[in-house]
Scaffold this motif. Structure first.
Motif, PDB file in Angstrom:
ATOM      1  N   SER A  30       0.802  -1.212   0.000  1.00  0.00           N
ATOM      2  CA  SER A  30       0.000   0.000   0.000  1.00  0.00           C
ATOM      3  C   SER A  30       0.839   1.269   0.000  1.00  0.00           C
ATOM      4  CB  SER A  30      -0.948   0.007   1.194  1.00  0.00           C
ATOM      5  OG  SER A  30      -0.235   0.069   2.418  1.00  0.00           O
ATOM      6  N   ARG A  71      -0.960  -3.600 -10.649  1.00  0.00           N
ATOM      7  CA  ARG A  71      -1.186  -4.009  -9.267  1.00  0.00           C
ATOM      8  C   ARG A  71      -2.488  -4.773  -9.154  1.00  0.00           C
ATOM      9  NH1 ARG A  71       1.355  -0.981  -4.935  1.00  0.00           N
ATOM     10  NH2 ARG A  71       2.784   0.625  -5.771  1.00  0.00           N
ATOM     11  N   ILE A  73      -4.774  -5.198  -6.308  1.00  0.00           N
ATOM     12  CA  ILE A  73      -4.916  -4.636  -4.967  1.00  0.00           C
ATOM     13  C   ILE A  73      -5.554  -5.613  -3.992  1.00  0.00           C
ATOM     14  CG2 ILE A  73      -4.997  -2.289  -5.839  1.00  0.00           C
ATOM     15  CD1 ILE A  73      -8.020  -2.320  -5.431  1.00  0.00           C
TER      16      ILE A  73
END
Length: 119
Positions: A30, A71, A73
């Motif tokens: 993150s 990415r 997530i």
């Protein structure tokens, strides 16, 4: 404890594709700029692709248009889709997590995964 776990390397013929994946901890994922670097025998390590936590991407000129960094997530993973592979792409590819923009932050590396492209 920082862990970067890479997968997806292998051997392909020129023109083939591979997808590299790197898993990171949620905290690292993150906050960090994530990237892929590579190092061929006798050469210095070079940046291949990077992606910030705001989803900005940077590619090496040599791979721009052929490689895509992204990415995931939900899985805390960064991927590198490599298309149109060429012999000059042969190298050990390393996942990178860069926290140096933060005071006291460090830079972390995965163990590397071999990509070999034959003519």
């Amino acid at each position: 404890q920082v862990q970067l776990v890479e997968s997806g390397g292998g051997s392909v013929q020129a023109g083939g594709s591979l997808r590299l994946s790197c898993g990171a901890s949620g905290r690292i994922f993150s906050l960090a700029t994530m990237g892929w670097y590579r190092q061929a025998p006798g050469k210095e390590r070079e940046m291949v692709a990077r992606i910030t936590n705001s989803n900005k991407r940077v590619y090496a000129d040599s791979v721009n248009g052929r490689f895509t960094i992204s990415r995931d997530i939900y899985k805390n993973m960064v991927n590198l889709q490599m298309n149109g592979l060429q012999p000059e792409d042969t190298a050990v590819y390393y996942c990178n997590a860069d926290l140096r923009r933060y005071s006291g932050g460090d830079e972390y590396w995965g163990q590397g995964t071999q990509v070999t492209v034959s003519s």
